[in-house]
Design a protein around this motif. Structure first.
Motif, short mmCIF file in Angstrom:
data_model
loop_
_atom_site.label_atom_id
_atom_site.label_comp_id
_atom_site.label_asym_id
_atom_site.label_seq_id
_atom_site.Cartn_x
_atom_site.Cartn_y
_atom_site.Cartn_z
N ASN A 23 -48.79 61.00 -8.45
CA ASN A 23 -47.85 61.27 -9.30
C ASN A 23 -47.60 60.23 -10.33
O ASN A 23 -47.37 60.22 -11.38
CB ASN A 23 -46.59 61.85 -8.77
N ILE A 26 -50.03 59.84 -12.80
CA ILE A 26 -49.97 60.81 -13.67
C ILE A 26 -48.71 60.41 -14.84
O ILE A 26 -48.66 60.47 -15.78
CB ILE A 26 -49.67 62.30 -13.10
N GLY A 29 -49.76 58.54 -17.65
CA GLY A 29 -50.78 59.28 -18.49
C GLY A 29 -52.07 59.27 -18.04
O GLY A 29 -53.03 59.43 -18.72
N LYS A 30 -52.37 58.78 -16.77
CA LYS A 30 -53.77 58.65 -16.40
C LYS A 30 -53.91 60.18 -15.70
O LYS A 30 -53.12 60.79 -15.64
CB LYS A 30 -53.85 57.60 -15.35
N TYR A 31 -55.28 60.17 -15.34
CA TYR A 31 -55.69 61.25 -14.53
C TYR A 31 -55.61 60.99 -13.13
O TYR A 31 -55.97 59.94 -12.98
CB TYR A 31 -57.10 61.74 -14.93
N ALA A 32 -55.44 61.97 -12.35
CA ALA A 32 -55.36 61.59 -10.90
C ALA A 32 -55.29 62.87 -10.06
O ALA A 32 -55.01 64.19 -10.48
CB ALA A 32 -54.01 60.95 -10.39
N ILE A 33 -55.93 62.70 -9.04
CA ILE A 33 -55.86 63.88 -7.99
C ILE A 33 -55.44 63.52 -6.48
O ILE A 33 -55.80 62.45 -6.14
CB ILE A 33 -57.22 64.71 -7.94
#
Lengths: 181, 392
Positions: A23, A26, A29-33
């Motif tokens: 989170n 995120i 502004g990055k992508y994350a999982i």
């Protein structure tokens, strides 16, 4: 893409750690999982969780196999080297919880960082829940996300006093983590 | 239409994303029973209702059989109706699945795909989705959390459309999507969605002041005609589904179609896949292409009605089609998706070499190493069925 693998025990907030890190990324502004690994949920059993962070959309959906960073939330898991070191690359980094960081040794020659999350948790939270101090240590050691973003994620996850004390634990973890030689 | 400033980017897991979609769809009735891995969906919705943010009836029932039965009544009464389940819960709904479709309800169900027992397992297989494949429900498969949100909104629009009037299932892989947190864009609030999905205008509502009959007896003299009409009506839904995909793209900026293809056109080997493994396969196929392998991947967003003509058209010049099934159909000529693809190709006169790959059962992680093994095995002309990553 940076891949993180978390090792802890049920009840220590291992899954929450990975989620907070995702989170925070995120928010930037990055992508994350965040990928939790669920088994039969029981307190004290070894638990793993994974986080991927990238500037591009992440399409792969399997667990992290060759982590760039391993975070060991529970110190007793350091005894299980075959699990902790599985799939590591030569330049992977290990961040672990240690009661006496200045006397800790790097794990099998890997770049290692240690923090006394036990004392931070007991002093700040009053219970041995190490996770927020350990994410703080991860951020302090690597700068993987900004401390401010992590604090935002903590505020969103916890409310009131719980948010305050966990932010305190995050800040102390970030400040007190040291590179072990 | 402005498509950018009405959305916010945040991190949610698949269950939360679906709950937000049902909330944003402003559902009137939620009838559900909790079951892993969909429980978070109904927990969040019950919070929205309890907090007064969502003006809906939350019917807490004692079983999934009752959950779907109550949903049938609610939908026929004109309510925008939502339910969610998984695995054994879907199995317990089975009797009502056909009734919900054959009475032409507009229920939307989220299915957190999970393996059937025994042995008991809480993780992903597509057993439950396949179990519902013949029941007359439209089925979508989400590949990621964004799609789980979008397809839930799309499903309401589709199911309530007067040219459709069939219930929908939105499949999301258990744990892999239900519990993983990813970034996605959701609409700011319920009001924004109204433009795409206005309040439901139900036809032929059950209403005490104007009584009508649903579900009467139909014996051999009429039953077959009724079923043929239902079959034709169900087939024709694909037209509206495609149009609604287009309307959603205009509204949200995100594009959907019944199938997604990558590098299929000149490929010798194409992998056909459903759900969250599609992204992994696209990544693998890109890697293999760099090594000169002529491979491609085809994933289906729309599983029912099965896009037979499109699938046959896309695969027509491919030598080997590897159909990946996250389930097993005991005693059948192949897995469930395999049989669909085989029948679709045959229907349009294509006779490609078909290989069936069984993977990921009960949540077995599908890794790049397994994908490599699957690619290698698919090149062996003597192999027609691969159990990917199985020991011994």
């Amino acid at each position: 893409m940076i891949e993180v693998r978390w090792h802890g025990r049920g009840g220590q907030g291992t899954v929450t750690s990975s989620q907070l890190l995702a989170n925070a990324a995120i928010y930037e502004g990055k992508y994350a999982i965040h990928i939790p690994e669920f088994g039969p949920e029981r307190r004290g059993a070894p638990v793993r969780s994974y986080t991927r962070i990238s500037d591009e959309a992440i399409e792969i959906r399997y667990g992290v196999i060759n982590p760039d960073i391993v975070v060991v939330i529970d110190p007793t898991l350091l005894a299980y080297k075959d699990i902790i070191l599985a799939g590591l690359k030569d330049d992977s980094i290990i961040i672990f919880n240690h009661i006496d960081p200045s006397n800790a040794k790097p794990l099998d020659g890997y770049e290692s960082y240690a923090v006394d999350a036990y004392h931070i948790a007991m002093e700040v939270i009053g219970r041995p829940i190490y996770n927020t101090a350990m994410i703080g240590a991860l951020v302090g050691a690597t700068g993987i996300v900004k401390l401010k973003s992590l604090e935002e994620a903590v505020k969103k996850r916890f409310s009131g006093v719980l948010a305050d004390i966990n932010i305190k634990a995050v800040r102390r973890g970030a400040k007190e983590v040291i590179k072990v030689e | 239409m402005n498509t950018t400033n009405k959305q916010v980017r945040l991190g949610l897991n698949g269950d939360e994303a679906v709950a937000y979609a049902a909330y944003h769809a402003d559902v009137d009735v939620i009838s559900a029973y909790p079951i892993t891995p969909q429980t978070i969906i109904v927990e969040r919705l019950s919070e929205f209702v309890y907090n007064g943010e969502l003006d809906a009836e939350f019917i807490a029932v004692e079983s999934e059989h009752s959950a779907l039965s109550a949903a049938v009544g609610a939908s026929l009464a004109g309510a925008r109706t939502f339910t969610a389940t998984a695995s054994q819960g879907l199995a317990l709904m089975y009797e009502i699945l056909y009734i919900a479709s054959s009475l032409r309800t507009s229920i939307v169900m989220a299915l957190g795909n999970r393996a059937f027992s025994a042995p008991i397992n809480i993780h992903c297989s597509h057993d439950d989705a396949y179990a519902a494949r013949d029941a007359g429900w439209i089925q979508f498969f989400a590949e990621n959390v964004q799609e789980a949100y979008d397809l839930t909104l799309i499903a309401f629009k589709v199911s309530e459309d007067k040219k459709v009037l069939f219930p929908s299932i939105v499949n999301l892989d258990g744990f892999i999507l239900t519990h993983s947190v990813e970034p996605l864009n959701i609409f700011e609030d319920k009001q924004v969605i109204k433009e795409f999905l206005p309040d439901r205008e139900a036809v032929n509502k059950i209403d005490p002041s104007s009584p009508i009959t649903y579900g009467p007896l139909a014996l051999p003299d009429y039953y077959m005609e009724i079923k043929k009409q239902q079959a034709e009506a169900f087939k024709s839904t694909s037209i509206r589904i495609k149009e609604i995909f287009g309307e959603y793209e205009e509204f949200s900026g995100r594009s959907y179609s019944p199938l997604k293809k990558l590098y299929v056109d000149d490929a010798d080997i194409v992998f056909v896949v459903l759900g969250s493994t599609a992204g992994t396969m696209r990544t693998m196929v890109k890697r293999w292409r760099e090594n000169g392998e002529k491979v491609g991947v085809l994933s289906l967003t729309l599983y029912r009605p099965f896009p037979s003509r499109e699938v046959a058209e896309v695969l027509k010049d491919v030598d080997t089609v590897v159909v990946m099934d996250r389930s097993y159909s005991f005693g059948s000529p192949g897995g469930q998706l395999y049989m669909d693809v085989a029948a679709a190709l045959n229907k349009y006169g294509k006779y490609n070499r078909l290989v069936n790959a069984i993977y990921g059962l009960g949540g077995r992680d599908f890794t790049p190493e397994m994908a490599e093994d699957m690619l290698n095995a698919s090149k062996d002309p003597s192999i027609r069925e691969i159990w990917v990553g199985v020991r011994g």
